[in-house]
Design a protein around this motif. Structure first.
Motif, PDB file in Angstrom:
ATOM      1  N   LYS A   2       0.822  -1.205   0.000  1.00  0.00           N
ATOM      2  CA  LYS A   2       0.000   0.000   0.000  1.00  0.00           C
ATOM      3  C   LYS A   2       0.857   1.257   0.000  1.00  0.00           C
ATOM      4  O   LYS A   2       0.500   2.245  -0.626  1.00  0.00           O
ATOM      5  CB  LYS A   2      -0.913   0.023   1.230  1.00  0.00           C
ATOM      6  CG  LYS A   2      -2.154  -0.773   1.089  1.00  0.00           C
ATOM      7  CD  LYS A   2      -3.043  -0.515   2.285  1.00  0.00           C
ATOM      8  CE  LYS A   2      -4.344  -1.227   2.143  1.00  0.00           C
ATOM      9  NZ  LYS A   2      -5.225  -0.976   3.273  1.00  0.00           N
ATOM     10  N   TYR A   6       0.401   4.164  -2.709  1.00  0.00           N
ATOM     11  CA  TYR A   6       0.114   5.539  -2.313  1.00  0.00           C
ATOM     12  C   TYR A   6       1.251   6.475  -2.701  1.00  0.00           C
ATOM     13  O   TYR A   6       1.001   7.629  -3.077  1.00  0.00           O
ATOM     14  CB  TYR A   6      -0.157   5.626  -0.811  1.00  0.00           C
ATOM     15  CG  TYR A   6      -1.484   5.047  -0.402  1.00  0.00           C
ATOM     16  CD1 TYR A   6      -2.590   5.121  -1.236  1.00  0.00           C
ATOM     17  CD2 TYR A   6      -1.641   4.408   0.813  1.00  0.00           C
ATOM     18  CE1 TYR A   6      -3.810   4.587  -0.865  1.00  0.00           C
ATOM     19  CE2 TYR A   6      -2.859   3.874   1.192  1.00  0.00           C
ATOM     20  CZ  TYR A   6      -3.934   3.969   0.347  1.00  0.00           C
ATOM     21  OH  TYR A   6      -5.150   3.450   0.717  1.00  0.00           O
ATOM     22  N   ALA A  45     -10.609   3.749   1.709  1.00  0.00           N
ATOM     23  CA  ALA A  45      -9.614   3.079   2.541  1.00  0.00           C
ATOM     24  C   ALA A  45      -9.774   3.360   4.034  1.00  0.00           C
ATOM     25  O   ALA A  45      -9.250   2.616   4.848  1.00  0.00           O
ATOM     26  CB  ALA A  45      -8.213   3.479   2.091  1.00  0.00           C
ATOM     27  N   GLU A  49      -5.799   6.261   6.601  1.00  0.00           N
ATOM     28  CA  GLU A  49      -5.100   6.370   5.325  1.00  0.00           C
ATOM     29  C   GLU A  49      -5.458   7.674   4.617  1.00  0.00           C
ATOM     30  O   GLU A  49      -4.609   8.295   3.977  1.00  0.00           O
ATOM     31  CB  GLU A  49      -5.404   5.156   4.450  1.00  0.00           C
ATOM     32  CG  GLU A  49      -4.791   3.903   5.018  1.00  0.00           C
ATOM     33  CD  GLU A  49      -5.095   2.673   4.191  1.00  0.00           C
ATOM     34  OE1 GLU A  49      -5.512   2.811   3.034  1.00  0.00           O
ATOM     35  OE2 GLU A  49      -4.902   1.570   4.719  1.00  0.00           O
ATOM     36  N   VAL A  53      -2.394  10.211   3.768  1.00  0.00           N
ATOM     37  CA  VAL A  53      -2.203  10.585   2.358  1.00  0.00           C
ATOM     38  C   VAL A  53      -2.514  12.065   2.165  1.00  0.00           C
ATOM     39  O   VAL A  53      -1.817  12.762   1.420  1.00  0.00           O
ATOM     40  CB  VAL A  53      -3.055   9.694   1.432  1.00  0.00           C
ATOM     41  CG1 VAL A  53      -3.039  10.202   0.010  1.00  0.00           C
ATOM     42  CG2 VAL A  53      -2.552   8.267   1.475  1.00  0.00           C
TER      43      VAL A  53
END
Length: 166
Positions: A2, A6, A45, A49, A53
């Motif tokens: 992940k 990302y 998500a 997250e 992000v």
């Protein structure tokens, strides 16, 4: 895995935002694809997250623009977190809910940026709200709604949100 995905998404969004979007502007207003992407990541998500992000993307995008570093990080991080909360609490996120949420999130994000610039006169504030903040919020909502429609028509979002295989 992940983290790598990302990281690629963040690098691609920063590159697109700094190079391509200047040619896609309408009335000199560019869509904030970072805000739209953070909203989708938060919805699909989760809160954590979306927050992480959003903070990293806000930091990276503010390095290549005139935006205030802290305002951009806080705005995008908060949008990711709140989108994650909304995605977890709502049974079905409809396009109307997504578009209205993007209008509010974009208006608040641009309002934070406008507030951090501290305009001198009240007329400057109203001019900026009328010519920058409201068109930017509508443009971001239109881009987000179009992306949601494209994703919804190609993928089953219920399975994607639950992490099941297709």
């Amino acid at each position: 895995m992940k983290i790598l995905v990302y990281g690629c998404i963040i690098a691609a969004l920063i590159a697109v935002h700094t190079t391509v979007l200047s040619y896609v502007s309408v009335w000199d207003v560019k869509p904030d694809v970072g805000l739209v992407a953070v909203c989708f990541i938060g919805l699909l998500a989760g809160e954590f997250e979306g927050l992480i992000v959003g903070l990293i993307l806000g930091w990276g995008m503010s390095l290549f623009s005139a935006a205030d570093l802290a305002a951009s990080m806080v705005a995008k991080g908060a949008v990711g977190f709140l989108a994650g909360l909304a995605g977890r609490q709502m049974a079905q996120v409809t396009p109307v809910v997504l578009v209205s949420g993007l209008v509010v999130a974009s208006a608040l994000s641009n309002g934070i940026t406008l507030w951090s610039l501290k305009p001198n006169e009240q007329q400057d504030l109203w001019w900026a709200l009328r010519t920058i903040v409201v068109p930017q919020a509508c443009f971001d909502a239109a881009v987000g709604g179009l992306c949601y429609w494209l994703i919804w028509s190609r993928l089953n979002l219920d399975r994607l949100a639950e992490g099941q295989e297709f």
